[in-house]
Design a protein around this motif. Structure first.
Motif, PDB file in Angstrom:
ATOM      1  N   ALA A 188     -28.412  -6.386 -14.680  1.00  0.00           N
ATOM      2  CA  ALA A 188     -28.292  -7.417 -15.721  1.00  0.00           C
ATOM      3  C   ALA A 188     -29.581  -8.213 -15.906  1.00  0.00           C
ATOM      4  CB  ALA A 188     -27.135  -8.357 -15.414  1.00  0.00           C
ATOM      5  N   HIS A 189     -30.346  -8.416 -14.859  1.00  0.00           N
ATOM      6  CA  HIS A 189     -31.578  -9.187 -14.996  1.00  0.00           C
ATOM      7  C   HIS A 189     -32.757  -8.321 -15.427  1.00  0.00           C
ATOM      8  CE1 HIS A 189     -31.815  -7.545 -10.955  1.00  0.00           C
ATOM      9  NE2 HIS A 189     -33.091  -7.788 -10.960  1.00  0.00           N
ATOM     10  N   VAL A 190     -32.547  -6.991 -15.468  1.00  0.00           N
ATOM     11  CA  VAL A 190     -33.605  -6.072 -15.871  1.00  0.00           C
ATOM     12  C   VAL A 190     -33.393  -5.627 -17.314  1.00  0.00           C
ATOM     13  CG1 VAL A 190     -34.656  -3.833 -15.399  1.00  0.00           C
ATOM     14  CG2 VAL A 190     -33.925  -5.281 -13.509  1.00  0.00           C
ATOM     15  N   VAL A 191     -32.158  -5.378 -17.675  1.00  0.00           N
ATOM     16  CA  VAL A 191     -31.808  -4.896 -19.003  1.00  0.00           C
ATOM     17  C   VAL A 191     -31.795  -6.080 -19.969  1.00  0.00           C
ATOM     18  CG1 VAL A 191     -29.964  -3.753 -20.320  1.00  0.00           C
ATOM     19  CG2 VAL A 191     -30.411  -3.076 -17.977  1.00  0.00           C
ATOM     20  N   PRO A 192     -32.253  -5.894 -21.207  1.00  0.00           N
ATOM     21  CA  PRO A 192     -32.216  -6.983 -22.178  1.00  0.00           C
ATOM     22  C   PRO A 192     -30.790  -7.522 -22.372  1.00  0.00           C
ATOM     23  CG  PRO A 192     -33.487  -5.137 -23.030  1.00  0.00           C
ATOM     24  CD  PRO A 192     -32.866  -4.688 -21.747  1.00  0.00           C
ATOM     25  N   THR A 193     -30.676  -8.814 -22.591  1.00  0.00           N
ATOM     26  CA  THR A 193     -29.380  -9.477 -22.736  1.00  0.00           C
ATOM     27  C   THR A 193     -28.541  -8.825 -23.827  1.00  0.00           C
ATOM     28  OG1 THR A 193     -30.404 -11.536 -22.033  1.00  0.00           O
ATOM     29  CG2 THR A 193     -28.274 -11.703 -23.115  1.00  0.00           C
ATOM     30  N   ARG A 194     -29.158  -8.413 -24.925  1.00  0.00           N
ATOM     31  CA  ARG A 194     -28.417  -7.801 -26.022  1.00  0.00           C
ATOM     32  C   ARG A 194     -27.732  -6.509 -25.567  1.00  0.00           C
ATOM     33  NH1 ARG A 194     -31.486  -6.613 -31.529  1.00  0.00           N
ATOM     34  NH2 ARG A 194     -33.024  -7.543 -30.175  1.00  0.00           N
ATOM     35  N   THR A 195     -28.391  -5.735 -24.722  1.00  0.00           N
ATOM     36  CA  THR A 195     -27.818  -4.493 -24.205  1.00  0.00           C
ATOM     37  C   THR A 195     -26.643  -4.785 -23.284  1.00  0.00           C
ATOM     38  OG1 THR A 195     -29.983  -3.445 -24.338  1.00  0.00           O
ATOM     39  CG2 THR A 195     -28.331  -2.355 -22.965  1.00  0.00           C
ATOM     40  N   VAL A 196     -26.791  -5.777 -22.418  1.00  0.00           N
ATOM     41  CA  VAL A 196     -25.700  -6.159 -21.519  1.00  0.00           C
ATOM     42  C   VAL A 196     -24.499  -6.628 -22.332  1.00  0.00           C
ATOM     43  CG1 VAL A 196     -24.992  -7.764 -19.711  1.00  0.00           C
ATOM     44  CG2 VAL A 196     -27.246  -6.700 -19.617  1.00  0.00           C
ATOM     45  N   MET A 197     -24.732  -7.425 -23.364  1.00  0.00           N
ATOM     46  CA  MET A 197     -23.626  -7.908 -24.207  1.00  0.00           C
ATOM     47  C   MET A 197     -22.928  -6.736 -24.904  1.00  0.00           C
ATOM     48  SD  MET A 197     -23.514 -11.061 -23.592  1.00  0.00           S
ATOM     49  CE  MET A 197     -22.360 -11.584 -24.814  1.00  0.00           C
ATOM     50  N   TYR A 198     -23.693  -5.777 -25.384  1.00  0.00           N
ATOM     51  CA  TYR A 198     -23.112  -4.600 -26.030  1.00  0.00           C
ATOM     52  C   TYR A 198     -22.231  -3.838 -25.037  1.00  0.00           C
ATOM     53  CZ  TYR A 198     -22.716   0.093 -27.921  1.00  0.00           C
ATOM     54  OH  TYR A 198     -22.223   1.294 -28.331  1.00  0.00           O
ATOM     55  N   LEU A 199     -22.759  -3.583 -23.832  1.00  0.00           N
ATOM     56  CA  LEU A 199     -21.981  -2.857 -22.827  1.00  0.00           C
ATOM     57  C   LEU A 199     -20.751  -3.632 -22.399  1.00  0.00           C
ATOM     58  CD1 LEU A 199     -24.882  -1.430 -20.667  1.00  0.00           C
ATOM     59  CD2 LEU A 199     -23.364  -0.148 -22.181  1.00  0.00           C
ATOM     60  N   ARG A 200     -20.868  -4.943 -22.252  1.00  0.00           N
ATOM     61  CA  ARG A 200     -19.732  -5.782 -21.892  1.00  0.00           C
ATOM     62  C   ARG A 200     -18.633  -5.678 -22.948  1.00  0.00           C
ATOM     63  NH1 ARG A 200     -21.148 -11.797 -20.697  1.00  0.00           N
ATOM     64  NH2 ARG A 200     -22.081 -10.837 -18.883  1.00  0.00           N
ATOM     65  N   GLU A 201     -19.009  -5.718 -24.216  1.00  0.00           N
ATOM     66  CA  GLU A 201     -18.035  -5.586 -25.297  1.00  0.00           C
ATOM     67  C   GLU A 201     -17.357  -4.220 -25.268  1.00  0.00           C
ATOM     68  OE1 GLU A 201     -19.829  -6.451 -29.047  1.00  0.00           O
ATOM     69  OE2 GLU A 201     -20.378  -8.484 -28.427  1.00  0.00           O
ATOM     70  N   ARG A 202     -18.134  -3.183 -24.953  1.00  0.00           N
ATOM     71  CA  ARG A 202     -17.590  -1.823 -24.947  1.00  0.00           C
ATOM     72  C   ARG A 202     -16.586  -1.603 -23.825  1.00  0.00           C
ATOM     73  NH1 ARG A 202     -17.610   1.067 -29.109  1.00  0.00           N
ATOM     74  NH2 ARG A 202     -17.784   2.941 -27.899  1.00  0.00           N
ATOM     75  N   ILE A 203     -16.808  -2.206 -22.637  1.00  0.00           N
ATOM     76  CA  ILE A 203     -15.890  -1.950 -21.512  1.00  0.00           C
ATOM     77  C   ILE A 203     -14.825  -3.025 -21.350  1.00  0.00           C
ATOM     78  CG2 ILE A 203     -17.599  -0.635 -20.239  1.00  0.00           C
ATOM     79  CD1 ILE A 203     -17.870  -3.013 -18.334  1.00  0.00           C
ATOM     80  N   ASN A 204     -14.944  -4.129 -22.076  1.00  0.00           N
ATOM     81  CA  ASN A 204     -13.960  -5.203 -21.946  1.00  0.00           C
ATOM     82  C   ASN A 204     -12.567  -4.704 -22.362  1.00  0.00           C
ATOM     83  OD1 ASN A 204     -13.051  -7.824 -21.422  1.00  0.00           O
ATOM     84  ND2 ASN A 204     -13.155  -8.305 -23.606  1.00  0.00           N
ATOM     85  N   GLY A 205     -11.632  -4.846 -21.474  1.00  0.00           N
ATOM     86  CA  GLY A 205     -10.262  -4.459 -21.776  1.00  0.00           C
ATOM     87  C   GLY A 205      -9.980  -2.977 -21.644  1.00  0.00           C
ATOM     88  N   TYR A 206     -10.986  -2.181 -21.309  1.00  0.00           N
ATOM     89  CA  TYR A 206     -10.802  -0.739 -21.186  1.00  0.00           C
ATOM     90  C   TYR A 206     -10.537  -0.401 -19.731  1.00  0.00           C
ATOM     91  CZ  TYR A 206     -11.732   4.242 -21.529  1.00  0.00           C
ATOM     92  OH  TYR A 206     -11.632   5.599 -21.480  1.00  0.00           O
ATOM     93  N   ASP A 207      -9.320   0.129 -19.425  1.00  0.00           N
ATOM     94  CA  ASP A 207      -8.945   0.429 -18.048  1.00  0.00           C
ATOM     95  C   ASP A 207      -9.123   1.891 -17.670  1.00  0.00           C
ATOM     96  OD1 ASP A 207      -8.272  -2.158 -17.385  1.00  0.00           O
ATOM     97  OD2 ASP A 207      -6.238  -1.944 -18.135  1.00  0.00           O
ATOM     98  N   GLY A 208      -9.445   2.737 -18.634  1.00  0.00           N
ATOM     99  CA  GLY A 208      -9.599   4.162 -18.350  1.00  0.00           C
ATOM    100  C   GLY A 208     -10.945   4.470 -17.711  1.00  0.00           C
ATOM    101  N   PRO A 209     -11.147   5.725 -17.328  1.00  0.00           N
ATOM    102  CA  PRO A 209     -12.431   6.096 -16.709  1.00  0.00           C
ATOM    103  C   PRO A 209     -13.566   6.051 -17.730  1.00  0.00           C
ATOM    104  CG  PRO A 209     -11.072   8.032 -17.044  1.00  0.00           C
ATOM    105  CD  PRO A 209     -10.224   6.845 -17.408  1.00  0.00           C
ATOM    106  N   ILE A 210     -14.722   5.717 -17.243  1.00  0.00           N
ATOM    107  CA  ILE A 210     -15.916   5.695 -18.079  1.00  0.00           C
ATOM    108  C   ILE A 210     -16.819   6.825 -17.606  1.00  0.00           C
ATOM    109  CG2 ILE A 210     -17.973   4.389 -18.721  1.00  0.00           C
ATOM    110  CD1 ILE A 210     -16.341   1.857 -18.393  1.00  0.00           C
TER     111      ILE A 210
END
Length: 184
Positions: free
Chosen positions: A152-174
């Motif tokens: 999180a401290h290496v990746v740009p904040t925008r990328t972390v926010m995008y990934l957080r939105e994508r996995i939020n609420g998703y309980d299946g395998p990634i």
């Protein structure tokens, strides 16, 4: 924000209960919280894993470990009790959490104590919940959060926010796909 910078002790809320090494089952973990902008002291690795989950919970604006001690009556006895976490939510009541290993909730004495604590917090318009190991350490979700948070401290904040939105609420395998390019 610098992820591992400590905030001045003058402004930092202190835990209500002193966390000491040497107590049976205690493993003090210093968890660097990006959401709070400071290091959070957790009493176990399980609590640190729970704090990681709070970091990814978009409904939580901030959280505190060992927030305050309350007195509750269980039967005829008065007990002093300190919850493990207080989570401040954006659009919901404040929630107090107790983090326990699996099976501990089966203890009838603890159940009565937790019921008294729940009643106390509900009378104030807050919520109280006990969460156990099997609910915190769900895989692959926990492993994925650890991988993302470590970067999180290496990746740009925008990328972390995008990934957080994508996995939020998703309980299946990634499934991760790694694309390697060759350079000649």
């Amino acid at each position: 924000m610098e992820p591992y910078r400590l905030v001045s002790r003058d402004f930092e809320p202190q835990p209500a209960r002193l966390l000491k090494r040497g107590r049976y089952g205690t493993h003090i973990v210093h968890f660097p919280s990006l959401k709070n902008g400071r290091v959070i002291v957790c009493e176990s690795r399980l609590e640190a894993d729970f704090a990681l989950g709070l970091e990814f919970d978009r409904s939580v604006s901030s959280y505190l470990p060992q927030p305050k001690t309350i007195d509750v009556a269980v039967g005829s006895a008065l007990h002093s009790y300190t919850c493990d976490f207080e989570a401040i939510h954006l659009a919901a009541p404040t929630k107090y959490w107790e983090v326990k290993p699996d099976g501990v909730q089966q203890n009838l004495g603890l159940q009565r104590l937790f019921d008294a604590v729940r009643t106390h917090h509900e009378s104030l318009g807050n919520r109280f919940e006990v969460i156990c190991n099997k609910d915190i350490r769900r895989e692959p979700c926990l492993g994925n959060m650890k991988l993302l948070y470590a970067k999180a401290h290496v990746v740009p904040t925008r990328t972390v926010m995008y990934l957080r939105e994508r996995i939020n609420g998703y309980d299946g395998p990634i499934h991760w796909v790694v694309i390697r390019t060759r350079t000649n």
